[in-house]
Design a protein around this motif. Structure first.
Motif, PDB file in Angstrom:
ATOM      1  N   PHE A 197     -36.451 -16.073 -66.922  1.00 15.88           N
ATOM      2  CA  PHE A 197     -37.224 -15.565 -65.788  1.00 15.88           C
ATOM      3  C   PHE A 197     -38.664 -16.068 -65.824  1.00 15.88           C
ATOM      4  O   PHE A 197     -39.166 -16.605 -64.834  1.00 15.88           O
ATOM      5  CB  PHE A 197     -37.208 -14.029 -65.789  1.00 15.88           C
ATOM      6  CG  PHE A 197     -37.989 -13.418 -64.671  1.00 15.88           C
ATOM      7  CD1 PHE A 197     -37.441 -13.292 -63.406  1.00 15.88           C
ATOM      8  CD2 PHE A 197     -39.282 -12.962 -64.870  1.00 15.88           C
ATOM      9  CE1 PHE A 197     -38.162 -12.728 -62.361  1.00 15.88           C
ATOM     10  CE2 PHE A 197     -40.016 -12.396 -63.839  1.00 15.88           C
ATOM     11  CZ  PHE A 197     -39.456 -12.275 -62.581  1.00 15.88           C
ATOM     12  N   TYR A 198     -39.332 -15.901 -66.945  1.00 16.18           N
ATOM     13  CA  TYR A 198     -40.749 -16.244 -67.017  1.00 16.18           C
ATOM     14  C   TYR A 198     -41.003 -17.753 -66.971  1.00 16.18           C
ATOM     15  O   TYR A 198     -42.028 -18.182 -66.451  1.00 16.18           O
ATOM     16  CB  TYR A 198     -41.397 -15.613 -68.255  1.00 16.18           C
ATOM     17  CG  TYR A 198     -41.672 -14.148 -68.039  1.00 16.18           C
ATOM     18  CD1 TYR A 198     -42.860 -13.721 -67.458  1.00 16.18           C
ATOM     19  CD2 TYR A 198     -40.734 -13.181 -68.384  1.00 16.18           C
ATOM     20  CE1 TYR A 198     -43.109 -12.374 -67.229  1.00 16.18           C
ATOM     21  CE2 TYR A 198     -40.981 -11.837 -68.160  1.00 16.18           C
ATOM     22  CZ  TYR A 198     -42.163 -11.437 -67.583  1.00 16.18           C
ATOM     23  OH  TYR A 198     -42.408 -10.104 -67.340  1.00 16.18           O
ATOM     24  N   THR A 199     -40.071 -18.560 -67.483  1.00 13.43           N
ATOM     25  CA  THR A 199     -40.292 -20.003 -67.461  1.00 13.43           C
ATOM     26  C   THR A 199     -39.731 -20.643 -66.191  1.00 13.43           C
ATOM     27  O   THR A 199     -40.437 -21.377 -65.516  1.00 13.43           O
ATOM     28  CB  THR A 199     -39.690 -20.691 -68.706  1.00 13.43           C
ATOM     29  OG1 THR A 199     -38.292 -20.411 -68.794  1.00 13.43           O
ATOM     30  CG2 THR A 199     -40.414 -20.238 -69.964  1.00 13.43           C
ATOM     31  N   ARG A 200     -38.504 -20.358 -65.860  1.00 10.09           N
ATOM     32  CA  ARG A 200     -37.879 -21.043 -64.717  1.00 10.09           C
ATOM     33  C   ARG A 200     -38.279 -20.450 -63.372  1.00 10.09           C
ATOM     34  O   ARG A 200     -38.472 -21.179 -62.413  1.00 10.09           O
ATOM     35  CB  ARG A 200     -36.379 -21.035 -64.862  1.00 10.09           C
ATOM     36  CG  ARG A 200     -35.966 -21.718 -66.142  1.00 10.09           C
ATOM     37  CD  ARG A 200     -34.714 -22.443 -66.012  1.00 10.09           C
ATOM     38  NE  ARG A 200     -34.414 -23.004 -67.323  1.00 10.09           N
ATOM     39  CZ  ARG A 200     -33.849 -24.160 -67.477  1.00 10.09           C
ATOM     40  NH1 ARG A 200     -33.524 -24.855 -66.437  1.00 10.09           N
ATOM     41  NH2 ARG A 200     -33.612 -24.618 -68.676  1.00 10.09           N
ATOM     42  N   LYS A 201     -38.367 -19.145 -63.288  1.00 10.43           N
ATOM     43  CA  LYS A 201     -38.702 -18.532 -62.001  1.00 10.43           C
ATOM     44  C   LYS A 201     -40.207 -18.432 -61.774  1.00 10.43           C
ATOM     45  O   LYS A 201     -40.684 -18.684 -60.677  1.00 10.43           O
ATOM     46  CB  LYS A 201     -38.042 -17.167 -61.863  1.00 10.43           C
ATOM     47  CG  LYS A 201     -36.528 -17.284 -61.726  1.00 10.43           C
ATOM     48  CD  LYS A 201     -35.878 -16.008 -61.333  1.00 10.43           C
ATOM     49  CE  LYS A 201     -34.377 -16.239 -61.150  1.00 10.43           C
ATOM     50  NZ  LYS A 201     -33.700 -15.036 -60.699  1.00 10.43           N
ATOM     51  N   LEU A 226     -41.814 -18.319 -54.985  1.00  7.52           N
ATOM     52  CA  LEU A 226     -41.097 -17.445 -55.916  1.00  7.52           C
ATOM     53  C   LEU A 226     -39.828 -16.882 -55.286  1.00  7.52           C
ATOM     54  O   LEU A 226     -38.802 -16.775 -55.963  1.00  7.52           O
ATOM     55  CB  LEU A 226     -42.013 -16.331 -56.417  1.00  7.52           C
ATOM     56  CG  LEU A 226     -43.199 -16.790 -57.281  1.00  7.52           C
ATOM     57  CD1 LEU A 226     -44.059 -15.595 -57.689  1.00  7.52           C
ATOM     58  CD2 LEU A 226     -42.746 -17.574 -58.492  1.00  7.52           C
ATOM     59  N   LEU A 227     -39.872 -16.551 -53.996  1.00  8.15           N
ATOM     60  CA  LEU A 227     -38.653 -16.116 -53.311  1.00  8.15           C
ATOM     61  C   LEU A 227     -37.592 -17.212 -53.398  1.00  8.15           C
ATOM     62  O   LEU A 227     -36.416 -16.939 -53.659  1.00  8.15           O
ATOM     63  CB  LEU A 227     -38.941 -15.807 -51.838  1.00  8.15           C
ATOM     64  CG  LEU A 227     -39.500 -14.450 -51.487  1.00  8.15           C
ATOM     65  CD1 LEU A 227     -39.836 -14.388 -49.998  1.00  8.15           C
ATOM     66  CD2 LEU A 227     -38.547 -13.327 -51.862  1.00  8.15           C
ATOM     67  N   GLY A 228     -38.017 -18.459 -53.200  1.00 10.03           N
ATOM     68  CA  GLY A 228     -37.105 -19.596 -53.264  1.00 10.03           C
ATOM     69  C   GLY A 228     -36.503 -19.815 -54.643  1.00 10.03           C
ATOM     70  O   GLY A 228     -35.423 -20.384 -54.774  1.00 10.03           O
ATOM     71  N   ARG A 229     -37.200 -19.333 -55.680  1.00 14.38           N
ATOM     72  CA  ARG A 229     -36.685 -19.439 -57.051  1.00 14.38           C
ATOM     73  C   ARG A 229     -35.858 -18.222 -57.450  1.00 14.38           C
ATOM     74  O   ARG A 229     -35.428 -18.109 -58.596  1.00 14.38           O
ATOM     75  CB  ARG A 229     -37.848 -19.593 -58.031  1.00 14.38           C
ATOM     76  CG  ARG A 229     -38.603 -20.892 -57.896  1.00 14.38           C
ATOM     77  CD  ARG A 229     -39.680 -20.981 -58.946  1.00 14.38           C
ATOM     78  NE  ARG A 229     -40.714 -21.918 -58.559  1.00 14.38           N
ATOM     79  CZ  ARG A 229     -41.925 -21.942 -59.062  1.00 14.38           C
ATOM     80  NH1 ARG A 229     -42.281 -21.067 -59.994  1.00 14.38           N
ATOM     81  NH2 ARG A 229     -42.802 -22.826 -58.658  1.00 14.38           N
ATOM     82  N   GLY A 230     -35.678 -17.285 -56.523  1.00 12.59           N
ATOM     83  CA  GLY A 230     -34.833 -16.128 -56.803  1.00 12.59           C
ATOM     84  C   GLY A 230     -35.557 -14.883 -57.276  1.00 12.59           C
ATOM     85  O   GLY A 230     -34.917 -13.923 -57.689  1.00 12.59           O
TER      86      GLY A 230
END
Length: 137
Positions: A20-24, A101-105
Motif C-alpha cells: 500500500f505505502y509503496t505502490r499506491k 491515488l484513486l487511479g491506484r486503488g
C-alpha cells in the motif's frame, strides 16, 4: 536540535502495508530488516520520496512478552475504528493527487473539501490507520 526521524504505525500485515505505502502512495522503502536474534522481528520503514530524513515504521502488532493478548486486541479494535494513529500528508495540488491515488486503488473516506487551512480529504491504509491529505494555504 531535536528532529523527527521516524514515526510508527501498527499494521496487521507488513506485506500488505508495504504494498500500500509503496505502490499506491508512491513511498520508498527506508529499511526492511529481519532480525533472527530477536525472534524474527522485522523492522520495516517507508518514507516519502524527496524526504530522506523522514520514515514511517510499519510495525507488526507484537505478541508476548512485549504485548499481552488483551492489549493487542485493543490495538486492533482501535485500528479498525481509525484511531490507531494518523499520518498527515500534504500536496501542492490536492485534486490531481486525489485523482492519481484513486487511479491506484486508494479508497477515500471523503472527497477533498475546503477547510479554513486549505483543502483536505482522508483515506485509510489496509490496517485501518487514518491518513489525512491536505493542500495547505
Amino acid at each position: 536540535m531535536i528532529k523527527i526521524s521516524t514515526v510508527q504505525l501498527w499494521v496487521h500485515d507488513q506485506e500488505a502495508a508495504l504494498e500500500f505505502y509503496t505502490r499506491k502512495l508512491g513511498m520508498e522503502v527506508r529499511a526492511d530488516v529481519t532480525m533472527a536474534e530477536m525472534g524474527g522481528f522485522r523492522w520495516l520503514a517507508v518514507g516519502p520520496v524527496g524526504q530522506p530524513d523522514i520514515a514511517i515504521s510499519l510495525m507488526a502488532i507484537p505478541g508476548a512478552p512485549v504485548m499481552d493478548p488483551e492489549t493487542a486486541d485493543q490495538v486492533r479494535d482501535l485500528m479498525a475504528k481509525g484511531f490507531g494513529g494518523t499520518v498527515f500528508l500534504t500536496t501542492d495540488d490536492i485534486q490531481t493527487t486525489y485523482k492519481e491515488l484513486l487511479g491506484r486503488g486508494v479508497e477515500f473516506v471523503e472527497e477533498p473539501v475546503e477547510q479554513p487551512y486549505g483543502m483536505d480529504t482522508s483515506f485509510r491504509d489496509p490496517s485501518g490507520n487514518q491518513i489525512r491529505l491536505a493542500q495547505l494555504g
